[in-house]
Design a protein around this motif. Sequence first.
Motif, PDB file in Angstrom:
ATOM      1  N   LYS A   1      -9.229  -7.208 -16.026  1.00  0.00           N
ATOM      2  CA  LYS A   1      -8.653  -6.186 -16.266  1.00  0.00           C
ATOM      3  C   LYS A   1      -7.846  -5.498 -14.971  1.00  0.00           C
ATOM      4  O   LYS A   1      -8.684  -5.449 -13.939  1.00  0.00           O
ATOM      5  CB  LYS A   1      -9.638  -5.055 -16.639  1.00  0.00           C
ATOM      6  N   THR A   2      -6.725  -5.397 -15.062  1.00  0.00           N
ATOM      7  CA  THR A   2      -6.009  -4.965 -13.862  1.00  0.00           C
ATOM      8  C   THR A   2      -5.313  -3.708 -14.126  1.00  0.00           C
ATOM      9  O   THR A   2      -4.326  -3.143 -13.233  1.00  0.00           O
ATOM     10  CB  THR A   2      -4.877  -6.283 -13.387  1.00  0.00           C
ATOM     11  N   GLU A   3      -5.437  -2.742 -15.308  1.00  0.00           N
ATOM     12  CA  GLU A   3      -4.607  -1.638 -15.391  1.00  0.00           C
ATOM     13  C   GLU A   3      -4.889  -0.782 -14.623  1.00  0.00           C
ATOM     14  O   GLU A   3      -4.060   0.146 -14.314  1.00  0.00           O
ATOM     15  CB  GLU A   3      -4.904  -1.413 -17.044  1.00  0.00           C
ATOM     16  N   PHE A   4      -5.947  -0.704 -13.918  1.00  0.00           N
ATOM     17  CA  PHE A   4      -6.170   0.431 -12.770  1.00  0.00           C
ATOM     18  C   PHE A   4      -5.615  -0.008 -11.544  1.00  0.00           C
ATOM     19  O   PHE A   4      -5.604   0.825 -10.590  1.00  0.00           O
ATOM     20  CB  PHE A   4      -7.866   0.702 -12.763  1.00  0.00           C
ATOM     21  N   ILE A   5      -5.000  -0.922 -11.361  1.00  0.00           N
ATOM     22  CA  ILE A   5      -4.353  -1.426 -10.170  1.00  0.00           C
ATOM     23  C   ILE A   5      -3.116  -0.920 -10.242  1.00  0.00           C
ATOM     24  O   ILE A   5      -2.275  -1.647 -11.109  1.00  0.00           O
ATOM     25  CB  ILE A   5      -4.425  -2.831  -9.628  1.00  0.00           C
ATOM     26  N   GLU A   6      -2.399   0.044  -9.467  1.00  0.00           N
ATOM     27  CA  GLU A   6      -1.199   0.516  -9.519  1.00  0.00           C
ATOM     28  C   GLU A   6      -0.023  -0.143  -8.929  1.00  0.00           C
ATOM     29  O   GLU A   6       0.979  -0.451  -9.292  1.00  0.00           O
ATOM     30  CB  GLU A   6      -0.964   1.828  -8.958  1.00  0.00           C
ATOM     31  N   GLY A   7      -0.641  -1.206  -7.927  1.00  0.00           N
ATOM     32  CA  GLY A   7       0.527  -1.880  -7.299  1.00  0.00           C
ATOM     33  C   GLY A   7      -0.282  -2.730  -5.980  1.00  0.00           C
ATOM     34  O   GLY A   7      -1.444  -2.195  -5.532  1.00  0.00           O
ATOM     35  N   MET A   8       0.424  -3.507  -5.405  1.00  0.00           N
ATOM     36  CA  MET A   8      -0.057  -3.924  -3.980  1.00  0.00           C
ATOM     37  C   MET A   8       0.762  -3.598  -2.873  1.00  0.00           C
ATOM     38  O   MET A   8       2.163  -3.687  -2.935  1.00  0.00           O
ATOM     39  CB  MET A   8      -0.040  -5.593  -4.139  1.00  0.00           C
ATOM     40  N   GLY A   9       0.539  -2.991  -1.988  1.00  0.00           N
ATOM     41  CA  GLY A   9       1.073  -2.548  -0.676  1.00  0.00           C
ATOM     42  C   GLY A   9       1.011  -3.342   0.194  1.00  0.00           C
ATOM     43  O   GLY A   9      -0.020  -4.267   0.183  1.00  0.00           O
ATOM     44  N   LYS A  10       1.411  -3.223   1.424  1.00  0.00           N
ATOM     45  CA  LYS A  10       1.466  -4.118   2.561  1.00  0.00           C
ATOM     46  C   LYS A  10       1.250  -3.050   3.842  1.00  0.00           C
ATOM     47  O   LYS A  10       2.191  -2.580   3.973  1.00  0.00           O
ATOM     48  CB  LYS A  10       2.361  -5.400   2.510  1.00  0.00           C
ATOM     49  N   SER A  11       0.570  -3.663   4.816  1.00  0.00           N
ATOM     50  CA  SER A  11       0.491  -2.923   6.036  1.00  0.00           C
ATOM     51  C   SER A  11       0.082  -4.120   6.914  1.00  0.00           C
ATOM     52  O   SER A  11      -0.862  -4.551   7.375  1.00  0.00           O
ATOM     53  CB  SER A  11      -0.861  -1.816   6.216  1.00  0.00           C
ATOM     54  N   GLY A  12       1.087  -4.343   7.850  1.00  0.00           N
ATOM     55  CA  GLY A  12       1.402  -5.615   8.843  1.00  0.00           C
ATOM     56  C   GLY A  12       0.980  -6.640   7.637  1.00  0.00           C
ATOM     57  O   GLY A  12       1.739  -6.971   6.936  1.00  0.00           O
TER      58      GLY A  12
END
Length: 167
Positions: free
Chosen positions: A124-135
């Motif tokens: 289940k990934t519906e609670f993941i809004e997205g993937m961000g990146k820092s460095g």
Amino acid sequence: MNEKIGKMLSQYLTFTLDRELYAMDIAKVREVLEYTEITRVPRTPEFLRGVINVRGRAVPVVDMRLKFGLSKTTQTVNTCIIIVEVDVDGESTILGALSDSVQEVIDLEPDQIEPAPRLGTRIKTEFIEGMGKSGDQFIIILNIDKIFSAEELSVVQDVGEEEGQAA
């Protein structure tokens, strides 16, 4: 015209669970507390660690590691409780999210956030809004409102209300 105005900058509070970096919308965060003793409540799901007293109010505390299928959070000097406001089916609930550590508040523009990856139908990934990146590090951006089902939240609300009446 300024191009930046068209882009909505979003702020996220970053925190760790088992060496992974997570983030949630800062608008959902009420405050961050140092770890405090949690009063266990009998006959509640394992992920619900108990309640804490926040200015005279019983606030249920959820172990985010257990909620995500990881091992139980062990207390360290960095362990924090993030007090969040969760909204499910129009009901607003205050709860504490137990995390290994809180990092910082970061700004992300929409083009810095990729959609949540498709991991097959069983995960289940519906609670993941997205993937961000820092460095070089990926940040798993959570939609805190979708982590808990209405059923789970009703248990959390009931615990908070019962403990509040007992106090």
